[in-house]
Design a protein around this motif. Structure first.
Motif, PDB file in Angstrom:
ATOM      1  N   MET A  10     -27.454   8.353  -1.732  1.00 36.58           N
ATOM      2  CA  MET A  10     -26.016   8.120  -1.694  1.00 36.58           C
ATOM      3  C   MET A  10     -25.507   7.733  -3.077  1.00 36.58           C
ATOM      4  N   ALA A  11     -24.413   8.344  -3.492  1.00 33.78           N
ATOM      5  CA  ALA A  11     -23.831   8.059  -4.802  1.00 33.78           C
ATOM      6  C   ALA A  11     -22.995   6.784  -4.746  1.00 33.78           C
ATOM      7  N   THR A  12     -23.210   5.896  -5.713  1.00 35.26           N
ATOM      8  CA  THR A  12     -22.420   4.675  -5.823  1.00 35.26           C
ATOM      9  C   THR A  12     -22.064   4.444  -7.293  1.00 35.26           C
ATOM     10  N   LYS A  13     -21.113   3.567  -7.519  1.00 37.94           N
ATOM     11  CA  LYS A  13     -20.696   3.188  -8.879  1.00 37.94           C
ATOM     12  C   LYS A  13     -20.376   4.421  -9.734  1.00 37.94           C
ATOM     13  N   PHE A  62     -23.452   7.863 -12.540  1.00 32.52           N
ATOM     14  CA  PHE A  62     -23.414   7.164 -11.257  1.00 32.52           C
ATOM     15  C   PHE A  62     -24.818   6.723 -10.854  1.00 32.52           C
ATOM     16  N   GLN A  63     -24.881   5.892  -9.834  1.00 32.41           N
ATOM     17  CA  GLN A  63     -26.160   5.461  -9.259  1.00 32.41           C
ATOM     18  C   GLN A  63     -26.433   6.287  -8.016  1.00 32.41           C
ATOM     19  N   ILE A  64     -27.681   6.679  -7.826  1.00 35.94           N
ATOM     20  CA  ILE A  64     -28.095   7.311  -6.575  1.00 35.94           C
ATOM     21  C   ILE A  64     -29.031   6.332  -5.881  1.00 35.94           C
ATOM     22  N   SER A  95     -32.958   2.596  -6.320  1.00 38.06           N
ATOM     23  CA  SER A  95     -31.790   3.238  -6.917  1.00 38.06           C
ATOM     24  C   SER A  95     -32.127   3.700  -8.333  1.00 38.06           C
ATOM     25  N   MET A  96     -31.330   4.637  -8.846  1.00 40.14           N
ATOM     26  CA  MET A  96     -31.550   5.181 -10.189  1.00 40.14           C
ATOM     27  C   MET A  96     -30.233   5.681 -10.762  1.00 40.14           C
ATOM     28  N   GLU A  97     -30.100   5.563 -12.085  1.00 44.07           N
ATOM     29  CA  GLU A  97     -28.911   6.056 -12.755  1.00 44.07           C
ATOM     30  C   GLU A  97     -29.018   7.561 -12.952  1.00 44.07           C
TER      31      GLU A  97
END
Length: 348
Positions: free
Chosen positions: A243-246, A261-263, A269-271
Motif C-alpha cells: 500500500m502506498a503511503t506518504k 512514496f512509501q510502500i 515498509s520501503m521508500e
C-alpha cells in the motif's frame, strides 16, 4: 562468548517463544519497521498478537495466560501519547479494584489528573477499550458525560454526601452504575484502522492488505526479507507490493513530474522513487493508500549512521530504497484469483 549467547537465544526462542518475542517487541518500540518484522514472525509461529487493553496490558508487551503458545498483549506505553504516568494510574486502579467493566467505571476509578480526557480518547481510538465495548464511536461520544458523572461521584464521596437512590455498594472493582452510552453507529472499519495506525504505529485488529496476502506472497518479495538484507544487494532487480503511503509528487529541474512514496506490506515498509520516465507511464497509479505492485532496482544507502533503536551495535546502517521501473495497481480480480489458487493448493 558470542556462541554462548547464540545458544541461549536459540534455547529461549525454541522453549519460551512467547516470552522471547514479547521481550524482543518491547526492545523494538523505537523501530517500527523491525517491530513489524518481529510481529509477522510471531504470528507465523502461531502466536497471536493482541491489541492494547486497559484490562490486561501493562507498560510493555506482555504474555497473557499459559499454555504452549500463549498470546502477547500490546503494552499501553506502545501507544503514541500514553506515558508512564497514565499507565501507572490505570494499573494501580486495576490492582485495587479489579478489571474495569465500563467506561463510567474506568472514569470513576482512574483519577482524571492521572489519565486525562485526551489520554482516554487515545486509548479508545487505539482499541484499548474494545473488550469492554466494541463501539468506539459510542465510547468517544459518551466520554464527556462519563467524566462528568465520575467527578460528581468523587465530589460526593469527598463531601460525605450519600445519594438516597444510589445502588447498594457491590464487590470490589464493581461500579455503582455502569452508565449509558449514546446509541450511535460505530466508526467504519477503515476509520478504526486509521486510528490504530496513528496511535499504535501499525494495524492491530485487521490490515487493509490482508485480502491481498495470497497475491503478494505469489508475486512480490516481502519487504521484511529485504530489510533483513537476506541475500539482496545494491542493484538487485525485484518486485515488491503493498500500500502506498506518504505520497509526495514533485517537479524536477527540467519541469517533469516525479514522485516519492512509501510502500508498506504486512512485514515492513520501503521508500520508492518514481522518476520522470516511470512517472510519465505510471503516475496515475500513485495515490495515497493505493495497492500497488512495484518493479525496480534496489539502491543501498549506507549513510544511515549509527544503528537505530532495536539494532545491534556493530550492525551496518544500510537503508534500501527502490528505483521504480514499472508500477501497476493490484486489482481485486487478481487478488481473488490468487486467493482461489492458494486455497486449491494441497497442504505442504
Amino acid at each position: 562468548y558470542y556462541g554462548l549467547v547464540s545458544y541461549w537465544t536459540g534455547f529461549l526462542k525454541a522453549n519460551y517463544t512467547s516470552e522471547f518475542m514479547a521481550s524482543k517487541m518491547t526492545s523494538l518500540l523505537g523501530n517500527k519497521d523491525k517491530l513489524l518484522i518481529v510481529i509477522d514472525d510471531t504470528r507465523k509461529h502461531g502466536i497471536e498478537v493482541l491489541a492494547p487493553d486497559v484490562n490486561e496490558s501493562n507498560h510493555d508487551f506482555t504474555v497473557i495466560g499459559k499454555g504452549d503458545k500463549p498470546p502477547i498483549r500490546f503494552g499501553l506505553q506502545a501507544i503514541k501519547g500514553i506515558g508512564e504516568g497514565p499507565v501507572n494510574a490505570i494499573i494501580e486502579a486495576r490492582n485495587e479494584g479489579g478489571k474495569f467493566i465500563s467506561l463510567h467505571d474506568f472514569c470513576e476509578r482512574v483519577p482524571i489528573r492521572g489519565c486525562n480526557k485526551s489520554c482516554i480518547e487515545t486509548l479508545i481510538k487505539s482499541g484499548a477499550f474494545d473488550t469492554i465495548q466494541t463501539n468506539r464511536r459510542a465510547l468517544l461520544d459518551g466520554l464527556e458525560h462519563a467524566i462528568s458523572a465520575a467527578q460528581a461521584e468523587q465530589a460526593d464521596a469527598l463531601s460525605g454526601q450519600v445519594n438516597m437512590f444510589a445502588e447498594e455498594p457491590s464487590e470490589a472493582g464493581r461500579p455503582k452504575a455502569t452508565g449509558n452510552l449514546p446509541n450511535v453507529d460505530d466508526a467504519p472499519s477503515a476509520q478504526k484502522l486509521a486510528w490504530e495506525k496513528e496511535y499504535v504505529g501499525l494495524y492491530i485488529s485487521d490490515h487493509p492488505l490482508n485480502p491481498l496476502s495470497d497475491y503478494l506472497e505469489a508475486n512480490a518479495v516481502p519487504l521484511g526479507k529485504i530489510s533483513e538484507s537476506g541475500g539482496f544487494g545494491d542493484g538487485a532487480r525485484l518486485t515488491i507490493g503493498g500500500m502506498a503511503t506518504k505520497v509526495q509528487k514533485r517537479v524536477d529541474k527540467n519541469g517533469r513530474s516525479w514522485a516519492i512514496f512509501q510502500i508498506e506490506d504486512l512485514t515492513g515498509s520501503m521508500e520508492v522513487l518514481a522518476f520522470a520516465k516511470t512517472f510519465e507511464k505510471c503516475g496515475d497509479c500513485i495515490t495515497e493508500d493505493a495497492k500497488l505492485l512495484v518493479t525496480g532496482r534496489l539502491s543501498a544507502d549506507t549513510r544511515g549512521g549509527p544503528p537505530r533503536g532495536g539494532e545491534e551495535e556493530g550492525e551496518e546502517g544500510v537503508r534500501f530504497k527502490i528505483m521504480a521501473d514499472s508500477i501497476e495497481i493490484i486489482s481485486n480480480k487478481d487478488a481473488e484469483k490468487a486467493t482461489a489458487q492458494a486455497a486449491d493448493r494441497p497442504p505442504v
